[in-house]
Design a protein around this motif. Sequence first.
Motif, short mmCIF file in Angstrom:
data_model
loop_
_atom_site.label_atom_id
_atom_site.label_comp_id
_atom_site.label_asym_id
_atom_site.label_seq_id
_atom_site.Cartn_x
_atom_site.Cartn_y
_atom_site.Cartn_z
N UNK A 437 -3.57 68.84 130.50
CA UNK A 437 -2.05 68.96 131.05
C UNK A 437 -2.11 69.02 132.59
N UNK A 438 -0.90 69.01 133.00
CA UNK A 438 -0.66 69.14 134.42
C UNK A 438 -1.14 70.39 135.27
N UNK A 439 -0.94 71.49 134.32
CA UNK A 439 -1.40 72.69 134.93
C UNK A 439 -3.05 73.13 134.83
N UNK A 440 -3.62 72.09 134.13
CA UNK A 440 -5.25 72.15 133.99
C UNK A 440 -5.48 72.82 132.64
N UNK A 441 -4.81 73.01 131.48
CA UNK A 441 -5.03 73.34 130.26
C UNK A 441 -5.59 72.39 129.53
N UNK A 442 -6.58 72.50 128.63
CA UNK A 442 -7.20 71.67 127.84
C UNK A 442 -6.78 71.65 126.42
N UNK A 443 -6.52 70.38 125.65
CA UNK A 443 -6.30 70.56 124.37
C UNK A 443 -7.22 69.21 123.51
N UNK A 444 -7.95 69.75 122.71
CA UNK A 444 -8.68 68.71 121.91
C UNK A 444 -8.20 68.31 120.59
N UNK A 445 -7.95 67.17 120.21
CA UNK A 445 -7.68 66.66 118.78
C UNK A 445 -9.02 66.11 118.16
N UNK A 446 -9.14 66.93 116.86
CA UNK A 446 -10.37 66.27 116.23
C UNK A 446 -10.00 65.40 114.94
N UNK A 447 -10.46 64.40 114.96
CA UNK A 447 -10.19 63.23 114.08
C UNK A 447 -11.53 63.49 112.89
N UNK A 448 -11.50 63.67 111.84
CA UNK A 448 -12.46 63.85 110.84
C UNK A 448 -12.99 62.22 110.49
N UNK A 449 -14.10 62.04 110.32
CA UNK A 449 -14.56 60.66 109.70
C UNK A 449 -15.33 60.82 108.34
N UNK A 450 -15.08 60.16 107.36
CA UNK A 450 -15.90 60.27 105.94
C UNK A 450 -16.50 58.83 105.82
N UNK A 451 -17.64 58.90 105.42
CA UNK A 451 -18.45 57.51 105.08
C UNK A 451 -18.10 57.16 103.57
N UNK A 452 -18.49 55.94 103.40
CA UNK A 452 -18.25 55.56 102.02
C UNK A 452 -17.08 54.55 101.95
N UNK A 453 -16.33 54.28 102.86
CA UNK A 453 -15.11 53.57 102.85
C UNK A 453 -15.32 52.33 103.53
N UNK A 454 -14.41 51.61 104.07
CA UNK A 454 -14.27 50.43 104.75
C UNK A 454 -14.78 50.61 105.97
N UNK A 455 -15.15 49.59 106.73
CA UNK A 455 -15.57 49.58 108.18
C UNK A 455 -14.72 50.23 109.14
N UNK A 456 -14.97 51.01 110.06
CA UNK A 456 -14.04 51.41 110.88
C UNK A 456 -13.88 50.47 112.20
N UNK A 457 -12.68 49.79 112.63
CA UNK A 457 -12.84 48.70 113.63
C UNK A 457 -13.17 49.44 114.85
N UNK A 458 -12.66 50.53 115.12
CA UNK A 458 -12.91 51.18 116.65
C UNK A 458 -14.41 51.70 116.79
N UNK A 459 -14.90 52.20 115.51
CA UNK A 459 -16.61 52.44 115.85
C UNK A 459 -17.01 51.52 115.88
N UNK A 460 -16.72 50.01 114.98
CA UNK A 460 -17.74 48.78 115.22
C UNK A 460 -17.67 48.33 116.51
N UNK A 461 -16.45 48.43 117.36
CA UNK A 461 -16.59 48.15 118.69
C UNK A 461 -17.34 48.65 119.41
N UNK A 462 -17.39 50.16 119.33
CA UNK A 462 -18.32 50.67 120.04
C UNK A 462 -19.85 50.31 119.73
#
Length: 550
Positions: A437-462
């Motif tokens: 944030x502008x005042x220096x505070x930190x926020x972390x968003x966690x996105x969980x990933x589960x295998x066994x599904x369709x390929x993830x486009x973002x991960x494949x680009x990485x």
Amino acid sequence: MKLSRLALVALMIASPLQVALAADWQLVLSDRNRRVEIDRGSILTSDRGTKVSWGRVVLANNEVAAAGYATIKALNRYDCQNRTFSTIKRVYLDADDNLVREENVEDQTPLRVTPSSVDERMWREVCGPPSVADLQRVADEVQKLADSMQPRLEAAAPAAPKASAPAPAKAGQSAKPATTQPARAAPIETATSTAQTLRAAEPPKAVDAAPPNGAVDKGDKKLILPPLPNIRPAKPDPERVEREAPKPATAETVRKAEKSAPPARPGAARRPEPPRAVVRETPRPQTPAPVALARPQVKAPSVPATPAPPDPVEVLLRAQRDNAFDPGWRYEGELGPEAWGRLRPDWRLCSEGTRQSPIDLRDGVAVDLAPVKFHYRSTGFRIRDTGNTLQVDVGEGMGVEIRGTRYALERFTLHRPSQERVGGMAYDMAAYLEHRSADGRTAIVSILLEAGGAPNALLQTLWNNLPLDRGREFVPDAVIDLNGFVPENPAHFLYLGSLPVPPCTEDVIWVVMKTPMPMADDQLAVFGRLYPRNSRPIQPANGRLVLESR
């Protein structure tokens, strides 16, 4: 000391497999899950009262699969006076001693040896007094070195000068022993030969005449000069040499010499003395030194000094300073999560904090949480290998809005498995998007990933643009769509925690999305090949409030 440095350099540059084959591992301690061993043959004295040695931890079979390696070897430097140690290098091997990875340690701050710990046992093994076998091994090495140098010294030594054969003795005289005359400098030899030429041209001198300037009068009536001192005269002055050079003997010179000569005793023949110029040109000592038969001294040839090799520890430190991405901590081993709080004073919260992350998300308070507003889009990126994970830096202008406060997105990292637990269960992977944030505070968003599904486009680009080496980064000509990386379901958990890595700063807002995003099994396998396990263990909740969308 020079021998120790050479051996230490060889120890540094040897391949891990060569070190494993040549090592003499001895057990220090063991339990159900591991064996701690030391290579006593690698203990070498470094400098300033320190010693360097290889140690290793061999995991039990039931621990190999979870760790991703079977053996971890560490090159440590021990301060025997201050009871501290630091790690220089680590090597990870699989069950067949194949190299998994190796790493140089950037932060080599000495750590205090804890009493009754594994570190103290290793310190005692390295810094304890040497055994009889150790002393014998050192003596054998010194003897081998001396034996190898002896043929070189003998081959380089100059041959001793041969004594001249004795001259045949005259009738009634005993043979004289041969003498070794000292070598004379070239200018003195030239002057001496000139004086001998003048003396040969002079008439015979009376037998009873006093020998001039300390010369010896022999029975054969020849004037014998004493040996000249073996010195190198100063560079002669050309004008003085020309002025004082002896003049050729003439009839007038001989008559003047006869007039100035002292009267001889009756019955004795007279002869003129040699010109004084010759005497001044060839100075002689007042008392002739006797010629002694001396055994020639054979001086050992000088061996050019071998330049000392560079200190391998300094070489490693220089190489580690060039690696700007190595954070100086790890997810396992001596630099693992249990040691984070002791590695640096500003990391004490990692072991002393009361609001640490990750935690097990259970027994949350179900409320109607306001959805998180995501302001994501397609962006270019820079992908980095930090040694512990993949870090992706993104472009500016993106962020989230949590409870009315906007946080700008800076980067995200990937971890396997997910660090937080949901009802005690961990997901295959997780992505942590870090905002500020502008005042220096930190926020972390966690996105969980589960295998066994369709390929993830973002991960494949990485994966398609991975750096080619540890500690490197790459900026590809490609983009990733972060907006499609977020689940459509806005349900999430919300709590106050900390950074999950050193310095473990607290009062970080955590948003953990409830719905996992799919990924393919082979995408999980690619990341698992690079990073076997890079998650911090679960931390105590300590009664923290966890809010949960219902």
